[in-house]
Design a protein around this motif. Structure first.
Motif, PDB file in Angstrom:
ATOM      1  N   ILE A  34       0.866  -1.179   0.000  1.00 40.19           N
ATOM      2  CA  ILE A  34       0.000   0.000   0.000  1.00 40.19           C
ATOM      3  C   ILE A  34       0.901   1.225   0.000  1.00 40.19           C
ATOM      4  O   ILE A  34       1.853   1.303   0.768  1.00 40.19           O
ATOM      5  CB  ILE A  34      -0.934   0.027   1.223  1.00 40.19           C
ATOM      6  CG1 ILE A  34      -1.933  -1.121   1.148  1.00 40.19           C
ATOM      7  CG2 ILE A  34      -1.666   1.354   1.325  1.00 40.19           C
ATOM      8  CD1 ILE A  34      -2.916  -1.154   2.299  1.00 40.19           C
ATOM      9  N   THR A  36       1.626   4.860   1.022  1.00 44.01           N
ATOM     10  CA  THR A  36       1.159   5.735   2.094  1.00 44.01           C
ATOM     11  C   THR A  36       1.803   7.109   1.995  1.00 44.01           C
ATOM     12  O   THR A  36       2.874   7.273   1.419  1.00 44.01           O
ATOM     13  CB  THR A  36       1.487   5.140   3.473  1.00 44.01           C
ATOM     14  OG1 THR A  36       2.886   4.916   3.556  1.00 44.01           O
ATOM     15  CG2 THR A  36       0.740   3.844   3.707  1.00 44.01           C
ATOM     16  N   CYS A  43      -3.100   5.795   3.859  1.00 48.15           N
ATOM     17  CA  CYS A  43      -3.129   5.284   2.493  1.00 48.15           C
ATOM     18  C   CYS A  43      -3.390   6.433   1.517  1.00 48.15           C
ATOM     19  O   CYS A  43      -4.255   7.279   1.748  1.00 48.15           O
ATOM     20  CB  CYS A  43      -4.221   4.232   2.376  1.00 48.15           C
ATOM     21  SG  CYS A  43      -4.442   3.583   0.721  1.00 48.15           S
TER      22      CYS A  43
END
Length: 160
Positions: A34, A36, A43
């Motif tokens: 993910i 970030t 996120c």
């Protein structure tokens, strides 16, 4: 050969474990990342899933594209190859070293990363190049102010 898939439209408060739980039924042979925000550690709305084969990639795209997660429909597709900054800058007309006429906007500086990398790049304002300095006109938004300054300067030079 591994295939990288883009996963978009992720909620801001999504954790890696939650996304792993969504893709758990796809198998253990996938890796998840993910993307970030550096400051908030939340996120940024997208991530990547890496799978081992073309067939697996097609199955995951078919199965998970449009699947809801926290009221957001996932967007799953093959990731585009990462473009290099230098290749993009060489192709862009703003990266040329053509002279910029006087009176045009100053060049802007684009910083990459947190500013500590020392990898700053400048972009010059687009404009036509002219050799005759008489044909260069001041910015019309500042023409009145410039005229006032010229009058003040002329008054100062005539009064000792």
């Amino acid at each position: 050969m591994s295939i990288r898939l883009y996963v978009g439209n992720l909620p801001e408060d999504l954790s890696r474990q939650e996304l792993e739980a969504v893709f758990a039924e796809a198998g253990d042979s996938i890796s998840i990342k993910i993307i970030t925000d550096r400051k908030t550690n939340k996120c940024r709305g997208f991530g990547f899933v890496t799978v081992k084969s073309e067939e697996e990639a097609d199955e995951i795209i078919e199965k998970f594209n449009g699947r809801p997660i926290k009221d957001n429909a996932l967007k799953v597709e093959r990731a585009q190859p990462r473009a290099k900054d230098k290749a993009d800058d060489e192709d862009s007309p703003s990266a040329t070293s053509a002279p910029v006429p006087a009176g045009s906007a100053p060049s802007a500086v684009r910083r990459k990363g947190n500013g500590n990398s020392g990898n700053n790049k400048t972009r010059r304002a687009a404009g036509t190049t002219q050799n005759d300095s008489d044909s260069v006109q001041p910015d019309p938004r500042w023409a009145q102010e410039l005229e006032k300054l010229k009058q003040l300067l002329a008054a100062q030079t005539t009064n000792p």
